[in-house]
Scaffold this motif. Structure first.
Motif, short mmCIF file in Angstrom:
data_model
loop_
_atom_site.label_atom_id
_atom_site.label_comp_id
_atom_site.label_asym_id
_atom_site.label_seq_id
_atom_site.Cartn_x
_atom_site.Cartn_y
_atom_site.Cartn_z
N VAL A 57 0.83 -1.21 0.00
CA VAL A 57 0.00 0.00 0.00
C VAL A 57 0.87 1.26 0.00
O VAL A 57 0.58 2.21 -0.72
CB VAL A 57 -0.97 0.00 1.21
CG1 VAL A 57 -1.74 1.29 1.28
CG2 VAL A 57 -1.92 -1.18 1.11
N THR A 61 0.25 4.69 -2.74
CA THR A 61 -0.49 5.90 -2.36
C THR A 61 -0.03 7.12 -3.15
O THR A 61 -0.87 7.85 -3.69
CB THR A 61 -0.37 6.18 -0.85
OG1 THR A 61 1.01 6.25 -0.50
CG2 THR A 61 -1.07 5.12 -0.03
N GLN A 68 -3.70 6.39 2.37
CA GLN A 68 -3.50 4.96 2.64
C GLN A 68 -4.83 4.24 2.89
O GLN A 68 -5.05 3.16 2.33
CB GLN A 68 -2.52 4.78 3.80
CG GLN A 68 -2.23 3.33 4.16
CD GLN A 68 -3.25 2.75 5.14
OE1 GLN A 68 -3.74 3.44 6.03
NE2 GLN A 68 -3.60 1.50 4.94
N VAL A 71 -6.59 3.71 -0.53
CA VAL A 71 -5.93 2.68 -1.34
C VAL A 71 -6.22 1.30 -0.76
O VAL A 71 -6.54 0.36 -1.49
CB VAL A 71 -4.40 2.95 -1.44
CG1 VAL A 71 -3.69 1.77 -2.10
CG2 VAL A 71 -4.14 4.23 -2.22
N SER A 72 -6.16 1.18 0.57
CA SER A 72 -6.46 -0.11 1.21
C SER A 72 -7.90 -0.54 0.92
O SER A 72 -8.15 -1.73 0.70
CB SER A 72 -6.25 0.00 2.73
OG SER A 72 -4.89 0.17 3.01
N LEU A 75 -7.99 -1.88 -2.63
CA LEU A 75 -7.31 -3.18 -2.69
C LEU A 75 -8.16 -4.27 -2.06
O LEU A 75 -8.18 -5.41 -2.54
CB LEU A 75 -5.94 -3.10 -2.03
CG LEU A 75 -4.89 -2.32 -2.81
CD1 LEU A 75 -3.67 -2.03 -1.94
CD2 LEU A 75 -4.49 -3.05 -4.08
#
Length: 118
Positions: A57, A61, A68, A71-72, A75
């Motif tokens: 991650v 970013t 973060q 993005v997490s 994902l």
């Protein structure tokens, strides 16, 4: 959210003129829904372009300009759809594409005459 599993065998492609089964259509729709976001498509390309074709991650970013947690979140959606797999190493989580899922999506969208021979 339920994890979508795409089987290794290529389902019938709607571009080939054949009919998808309900189960195949539901599985593939889950994957396509996860892919239908510009940030997630960029994540896939960043992971694929990374050395060793994996990224954590923290490496994703800045190129996306996202936080973060955001993005997490993206994902996690990709992982639940079976597009990426997560490998936890200490405090870091690394993500890589699931080749079978990507092949199935590519085959699904590619007319049979244009597919590469295996």
């Amino acid at each position: 959210m339920v994890r979508v599993t795409v089987e290794a065998e290529t389902p019938v492609s709607p571009v080939s003129g054949e009919t998808l089964s309900k189960a195949d259509a539901e599985r593939i729709a889950g994957v396509l829904k996860a892919l239908a976001d510009p940030n997630r498509l960029q994540l896939i390309s960043l992971i694929q372009a990374s050395p060793d074709q994996e990224a954590c991650v923290a490496e994703l970013t800045e190129p996306l300009g996202l936080s973060q947690p955001t993005v997490s979140h993206h994902l996690r959606i990709l992982a639940e759809a079976g597009v990426v797999q997560r490998d936890k190493r200490g405090v870091w989580a690394y993500f890589r594409l699931v080749p079978d899922t990507m092949r199935i999506v590519a085959d699904l969208l590619t007319p049979p005459k244009r597919r590469r021979r295996r």
